[in-house]
Design an enzyme around this catalytic site. Structure first.
Site, short mmCIF file in Angstrom:
data_model
loop_
_atom_site.label_atom_id
_atom_site.label_comp_id
_atom_site.label_asym_id
_atom_site.label_seq_id
_atom_site.Cartn_x
_atom_site.Cartn_y
_atom_site.Cartn_z
N ASP A 179 -10.44 -8.99 10.73
CA ASP A 179 -11.61 -8.36 10.52
C ASP A 179 -12.59 -9.66 9.99
O ASP A 179 -13.70 -9.32 10.07
CB ASP A 179 -11.53 -7.51 9.18
CG ASP A 179 -11.08 -6.07 9.72
OD1 ASP A 179 -11.00 -5.74 10.86
OD2 ASP A 179 -10.56 -5.34 8.93
N ARG B 109 -3.24 -6.14 2.67
CA ARG B 109 -3.18 -5.25 3.98
C ARG B 109 -1.65 -5.40 4.45
O ARG B 109 -1.21 -4.71 4.96
CB ARG B 109 -4.11 -5.69 4.98
CG ARG B 109 -4.08 -4.77 5.96
CD ARG B 109 -5.06 -5.30 7.16
NE ARG B 109 -4.55 -6.49 8.03
CZ ARG B 109 -3.79 -6.48 8.91
NH1 ARG B 109 -3.68 -5.20 9.50
NH2 ARG B 109 -3.18 -7.42 9.65
N GLU C 126 -19.49 2.87 -2.82
CA GLU C 126 -18.78 2.17 -3.79
C GLU C 126 -19.27 2.30 -5.34
O GLU C 126 -18.60 2.36 -6.23
CB GLU C 126 -18.33 0.87 -3.58
CG GLU C 126 -17.44 1.03 -2.26
CD GLU C 126 -18.01 0.82 -0.88
OE1 GLU C 126 -19.29 0.90 -0.75
OE2 GLU C 126 -17.40 1.10 0.14
N SER D 188 -6.22 3.97 4.90
CA SER D 188 -5.84 2.52 4.78
C SER D 188 -5.22 2.39 3.41
O SER D 188 -4.43 1.19 3.25
CB SER D 188 -7.03 1.64 4.98
OG SER D 188 -7.46 1.92 6.21
N ARG E 50 0.86 -1.12 -0.07
CA ARG E 50 -0.10 -0.08 -0.17
C ARG E 50 0.77 1.44 0.03
O ARG E 50 0.51 2.21 -0.42
CB ARG E 50 -0.95 0.11 1.11
CG ARG E 50 -2.07 -1.06 1.14
CD ARG E 50 -2.86 -1.09 2.47
NE ARG E 50 -2.51 -1.64 3.50
CZ ARG E 50 -2.66 -1.40 4.95
NH1 ARG E 50 -3.49 -0.41 5.14
NH2 ARG E 50 -1.94 -2.14 5.84
#
Lengths: 279, 314
Positions: free
Chosen positions: B116, B166, B57, B36, B9
């Site tokens: 998550d 991530r 979205e 994020s 990222r």
């Protein structure tokens, strides 16, 4: 208020009538299509392409052109009719609607048809796409405006309201939406399927300037659009009260002509009512 | 682990900022996850060309389409789970069908999302994207490759899906080599079996190859970063020369990279094959390494699959 001479208005009305004739003929020849919502939008389209939009049919990719997005893509016949009338492609081509290899798909395809600004058909996408064009205009400091035609059935779609929020949030005063408020959707009256009223209050609450008009009255369409052009800092929605199937007696307010082609006999009656069978 | 671990990222954010400097047509959209996905870096540098669309979205994808139709090169970011399934119709109708210049770069793909849980761990996004006509699908192996991919796709016309994770991932690619679309680098040569990985699994394939050496097995490793269009030539050549193929992906074995490779092999050159990936189930909460282990994405799983393939080769 600008005053338009009777002759000019009569001319626009004649174009709208020709669009209606094209629609009936195209859908009859294709054997399928959506006459009801095409006819209800014909007057707005005539006003747009023959008075409101700054565009050049010879240069569909002119960067400074105004953009029109047909969010209610099932009214494609009306869009194709007005594009052909305006000179984007030959009138003869209209009879290729929905046929194999045609540039005129059942729902608008921007890759195939000159003048179509956005591919639509799945409902509720058009306003968001129009917003994207409006953001691009602001970034590029261009003065072109974006006009979006939504069906009232599209007010059921969550994305319509997401887009309504975005347009207000980013102060997209270069966006004007027409809601073709013909009060019928495929399964029945809008208020029976999914209540929309008070529709005007909803748009106001979302931060829009709201105008309500008779969507079959040329002067009202033009005046409302002029008013929208003058509104700064917020987008404008014109709720255009219309009649589904407008112009053909047996189609007016007739639910079953949402998505059905006329029979031979119905076709002949419709063409007669619309002023002749030679568009 | 012999490699440095880095954030994909972070490199995405860096590449975007560079693109923003180089080109005025670059516009970035996010859906309330910019800190994020790291599009926040672009937002800080070029606030006028960044549009936060909120948690919407569908609206974001269509807005991107409108911007692209007006000449912009649009990068759209959110988590992979929200940037695919949640707005599939918008991607299909308004981006893929009209072949518009929208780059969907999504993070937090796969089960390495971790705690998550399944709601956020999309393991079916490659499948969703690769069936869309006009769509290019890329899964960079690491942070360095992510940077190169982002710079590359900005030059391409048409829609592209780029999938990143991530977690920090081991850097196995070098800075110098150039990214070539649909050309899968052979990152380790070998003659006994081929391990084809994408994303985080490329490094695991390399580790598995080291492990296999101890058993006297010489494994080739291919980084299949472009899932579509797929590099048939490299896959078939590897199958021909090594006689067996193992694929490894952090995605469901249903219709992901392994399935794409299987299709190539079925139609071109039959060899024993085994797919390492997430079985046809949803994930759950847990630490990354625990999840990788529970759902069969370890070095051992690849080694085991290689042995299975080798057994069937004979």
């Amino acid at each position: 208020m600008e005053v338009y001479d009777g002759e000019f208005i009569t001319e626009l009305e004649a174009i709208a009538k020709r669009i209606r004739r094209h629609c009936i003929k195209m859908i009859y020849e294709a054997g399928s299509g959506h006459p009801g919502g095409s006819l209800s939008a014909a007057d707005i389209l005539a006003a747009l392409y023959f008075h409101i939009l700054r565009h050049d049919p010879k240069r569909p990719d002119w960067p400074d052109r105004d953009r029109f997005v047909m969010s209610k893509g099932h009214a494609a016949p009306a869009l194709y009719a007005v594009l052909a009338e305006a000179g984007y492609f030959p009138l003869d081509e209209l009879s290729s609607l929905r046929k194999l290899g045609s540039r005129l798909q059942g729902h608008p395809c921007m890759q195939k048809t000159p003048g179509v600004e956005m591919s639509t058909g799945s409902l509720g996408h058009g306003l968001a796409a129009g917003n994207g064009m409006a953001l691009a205009a602001k970034l590029d400091r261009k003065l072109y405006r974006i006009y979006v035609l939504c069906g009232d059935g599209e007010m059921d779609v969550g994305e319509t309201w997401e887009a309504a929020m975005l347009a207000a949030h980013y102060k997209l005063d270069n966006v004007t939406v027409y809601v073709d408020r013909n009060k019928l959707q495929l399964d029945g009256p809008t208020e029976n399927i999914m209540s929309l009223e008070p529709l005007s209050d909803k748009w106001k609450a979302f931060g829009w300037h709201v105008i309500e008009i008779n969507g079959h009255n040329m002067r009202e369409i033009i005046h409302a659009t002029n008013e929208a052009r003058g509104v700064k800092g917020k987008p404008t929605v014109i709720i255009a009260h219309t009649i589904k199937g407008k112009g053909v007696s047996y189609m007016e307010g007739a639910l079953h002509f949402h998505g059905k082609a006329p029979s031979k006999q119905e076709y002949e009656i419709a063409m007669k009512e619309l002023g002749g069978d030679k568009p | 682990m012999k490699w440095k671990e880095e954030s994909q990222r972070k490199q995405y954010g860096r590449a975007l900022v560079e693109l923003g400097k180089e080109r005025s047509d670059i516009v970035v959209l996010d859906a309330d996850l910019s800190s994020s996905t790291r599009t926040a870096d672009f937002a800080a540098a070029f606030p006028e060309r960044f549009f936060n669309c909120g948690i919407a979205e569908q609206n974001m994808m269509d807005t991107a389409a409108g911007l692209a139709a007006s000449g912009k090169t649009v990068f759209v970011s959110t988590f992979a789970v929200f940037g695919t399934g949640r707005c599939y119709d918008q991607i299909r109708q308004s981006i893929a069908y009209p072949n518009l210049n929208v780059k969907i770069v999504v993070s937090h793909a796969g089960i390495t999302v971790g705690g998550d849980g399944a709601s956020h761990q999309i393991v079916e996004d490659i499948a969703l994207m690769r069936v869309l006509p006009n769509m290019t699908v890329i899964v960079p192996a690491d942070a360095v490759e992510t940077y190169k991919v982002v710079k590359h796709v900005a030059k391409m016309k048409g829609p592209v899906y780029v999938r990143i994770g991530r977690s920090d991932v081991p850097t196995i690619s070098d800075q110098a080599s150039e990214f070539e679309l649909a050309k899968a680098p052979v990152v380790r040569d070998g003659k006994d079996v081929t391990l084809i990985g994408c994303g985080i699994m490329v490094s695991k394939c390399l580790e598995a190859a080291d492990e296999l050496t101890k058993h006297g097995i010489d494994a080739r490793v291919v980084n299949l970063h472009t899932i579509k269009p797929i590099d048939e030539k490299t896959i078939v050549k590897a199958a021909r020369e090594t006689g067996g193929v193992v694929t490894a992906e952090e995605h469901s074995v249903m219709m992901g990279m392994g399935s794409a490779v299987a299709m190539v092999l079925v139609e071109n050159f039959h060899v024993p094959m085994k797919r390492v990936g997430i079985p046809d189930v949803f994930g759950e909460s847990g630490a990354c390494d625990e999840l990788m282990s529970k759902y069969g994405l370890t070095v051992d799983n690849i080694v085991e699959a290689a042995h299975d393939v080798l057994k069937r080769k004979k």
